[in-house]
Design an enzyme around this catalytic site. Structure first.
Site, PDB file in Angstrom:
ATOM      1  CG  PHE A 173      -9.584 -32.050  35.505  1.00  0.00           C
ATOM      2  CD1 PHE A 173      -8.606 -32.248  36.514  1.00  0.00           C
ATOM      3  CD2 PHE A 173     -10.335 -30.721  35.466  1.00  0.00           C
ATOM      4  CE1 PHE A 173      -8.340 -31.000  37.424  1.00  0.00           C
ATOM      5  CE2 PHE A 173      -9.894 -29.665  36.307  1.00  0.00           C
ATOM      6  CZ  PHE A 173      -8.878 -29.889  37.169  1.00  0.00           C
TER       7      PHE A 173
ATOM      8  CE  LYS B  81       0.192 -27.126  31.812  1.00  0.00           C
ATOM      9  NZ  LYS B  81       1.110 -28.434  31.429  1.00  0.00           N
TER      10      LYS B  81
ATOM     11  CD  GLU C  20       4.748 -33.290  36.138  1.00  0.00           C
ATOM     12  OE1 GLU C  20       4.274 -32.261  36.678  1.00  0.00           O
ATOM     13  OE2 GLU C  20       5.082 -33.725  35.049  1.00  0.00           O
TER      14      GLU C  20
ATOM     15  CB  CYS D 264      -5.123 -30.744  31.162  1.00  0.00           C
ATOM     16  SG  CYS D 264      -6.418 -29.788  31.962  1.00  0.00           S
TER      17      CYS D 264
ATOM     18  CG  HIS E  91       0.455 -31.665  33.624  1.00  0.00           C
ATOM     19  ND1 HIS E  91       0.168 -31.401  32.544  1.00  0.00           N
ATOM     20  CD2 HIS E  91      -0.523 -31.893  34.598  1.00  0.00           C
ATOM     21  CE1 HIS E  91      -1.275 -31.167  32.666  1.00  0.00           C
ATOM     22  NE2 HIS E  91      -1.594 -31.229  33.937  1.00  0.00           N
TER      23      HIS E  91
ATOM     24  CG  HIS F 242      -3.196 -25.838  32.639  1.00  0.00           C
ATOM     25  ND1 HIS F 242      -3.065 -26.564  31.303  1.00  0.00           N
ATOM     26  CD2 HIS F 242      -3.488 -26.990  33.537  1.00  0.00           C
ATOM     27  CE1 HIS F 242      -3.298 -27.730  31.581  1.00  0.00           C
ATOM     28  NE2 HIS F 242      -3.634 -27.972  32.785  1.00  0.00           N
TER      29      HIS F 242
END
Lengths: 407, 87
Positions: free
Chosen positions: A395, A331, A312, A161, A301, A336
């Site tokens: 990831f 998002k 975050e 991502c 993010h 996403h």
């Protein structure tokens, strides 16, 4: 040679709209693109954020479209818009000096799956000879090179991502080192397939709000329960600022800094202490030559997973010492888009700077009390925004942070 | 040239390969139609699916004009259903 990097073109194909203007209006609306996905029928999580009106055949012609997986189609259409926007002419530019660096997490997942079905149902002799050139993730950069006469360095970054942000960071370095004069960069993803969504579901990474898909992506909300998978393509045209000025280009914004790091912690879970993320943010600010005080806005993010948004929020508070600028996660609207996310969000950051409007985070009905951030919600917030930090975490623990600034 | 097999080949080229109808003629070569070697293998797979005859990779490499292709398919006993394809 100055290392100031100009962003002279943008192209977007996102669940918020096809084209930069439509995408930007969609993101400003604060209405989530989350919807039931007929292609996911029979999968427990049958919702997604699709680019609903995108038809590759319509955009590219049947002859070209049938040889391209959807992830390439999205990237190529975004690249066309970005190059047109830049005013550069691929017919006359020195192709040897033009690079293409795109991010993609998954490659041609849809092609894999349909051809695997062919293998099982009809046998190996019916498998398409186009399978490999359709699915390999690097092919999006290959097709951009072919269409736009770009013979320079050509690659695809795969950091899940973070891929789109990583690509933009690598593109910057190709300009800084003098390896390229122009880089076509960004990210693309089209992994909304039954197998990959079933697998994300098994990880408990996705929102289970299948009966209310438009409310499923809710970054920083107390009731968030996972992300909504999306597809998208986003492309930026980068040049050294002095080159852009010399040709009289319209500069939308500048890429001021980039920082990358690894969590070195777990394959999918974020480090709760955010050590790696903190390193990436600090590296990005250092490379921009600024301090946290100079940042006017953060495009987070903000995936809408319980773990990401909490971690975050903590890292941002630590780095900004509790004095954080307004934060948004686009998002909420777009879902996403994995390997495209870092690129489309960098583009949204550019548009935020240009328009002086911070898009709202969709579905933020009740902010998680554990997350101490000024999250923009409800409606766009007008503000003078000179510097934006855009976060991406993937990831594998790969982190990429971009700093964008007014032209 | 008009035969059920030719019409089927034409339909495949238009529907599956996106070739414009006015580019298609018996004398046209696959190269004229911008079909490369990977497309030829795809074409052979589609012909097998639609007309029940197998074109080997070696034969596929030799395919030149649509006329030759139709002749080869007919020699192999290609059959075309009366109805439009269901594939």
């Amino acid at each position: 040679m100055t290392t100031d990097i100009a962003i002279t073109g943008l192209g977007l194909v996102t669940p918020a709209g096809i084209g930069v203007d439509a995408s930007w209006q969609g993101v400003l609306s604060g209405r989530s693109a989350g919807a039931k996905d007929p292609n996911l029928e029979g999968i427990p999580i049958d919702i997604s954020c699709r680019v609903a009106d995108f038809d590759g055949t319509e955009q590219l012609g049947r002859k070209a479209a049938r040889r391209l997986d959807r992830f390439v189609q999205l990237g190529l259409v975004a690249a066309r818009e970005a190059i047109a926007d830049s005013g550069l002419d691929p017919q006359t530019w020195d192709g040897a000096r033009v690079g293409a660096v795109m991010g993609c997490g998954m490659g041609g997942a849809g092609t894999w799956e349909t051809q695997h079905t062919t293998l099982l149902e009809k046998g190996p002799e019916r498998v398409s000879p186009l399978l490999i050139p359709m699915l390999i993730p690097n092919m999006v950069a290959g097709h951009i090179a072919i269409e736009f006469n770009a013979n320079g360095p050509n690659l695809v970054t795969a950091t899940a991502c973070t891929s789109g942000a990583t690509a933009i960071g690598v593109a910057r370095d190709l300009l800084r080192t003098g390896a390229c004069d122009v880089v076509i960069t960004g990210g693309t993803e089209a992994g909304l397939t039954p197998l990959s969504i079933a697998a994300f579901g098994q990880m408990h990474a996705l929102s289970g709000r299948v009966d209310d898909p438009a409310a499923a992506s809710r970054p920083f909300d107390a009731d968030r329960d996972g992300f909504v998978a999306a597809e998208a393509g986003g492309v930026l045209i980068l040049e050294r600022a002095d080159d852009a000025a010399a040709r009289g280009a319209t500069v939308r914004a500048r890429l001021l800094g980039y920082g990358a790091s690894a969590d070195a912690y777990h394959i999918t879970a974020p480090d709760p202490d955010g050590v790696g993320v903190g390193l990436a943010i600090t590296a990005a600010l250092d490379s921009a030559g600024i301090t946290p005080r100079d940042v006017d806005h953060i495009n987070a993010h903000g995936t809408s997973t319980p773990l990401n948004d909490a971690a975050e929020g903590r890292v941002i508070n630590r780095i900004f010492d509790g004095d954080t600028p307004p934060v948004t996660s686009t998002k909420g609207v777009t879902g996403h888009s994995l390997g495209a996310a870092g690129a489309i969000e960098a583009a949204f950051a550019v548009l935020t700077i240009q328009h002086g409007r911070i898009p709202p985070t969709a579905n933020l009905d009740k902010q998680d009390p554990e997350i101490d951030l000024d999250v923009v919600s409800g409606a766009p917030r007008d503000a003078t925004v000179d510097v934006v930090m855009s976060n991406s975490f993937g990831f594998g623990g790969q982190n990429g942070v971009l700093v964008l600034a007014s032209a | 040239m008009s035969s059920a097999v030719y019409d089927k080949v034409k339909e495949l080229l238009i529907e599956k390969f996106g070739v414009a109808e006015d580019e298609i003629s018996p004398e046209a070569t696959f190269s004229d139609l911008d079909l490369d070697s990977l497309d030829l293998v795809e074409f052979a797979l589609a012909a097998e699916e639609e007309m029940g005859v197998r074109i080997s990779d070696e034969e596929a490499e030799q395919l030149d004009t649509l006329n030759d292709t139709v002749k080869l398919l007919e020699q192999k006993g290609a059959t075309v259903e009366g109805e439009a394809s269901h594939q």
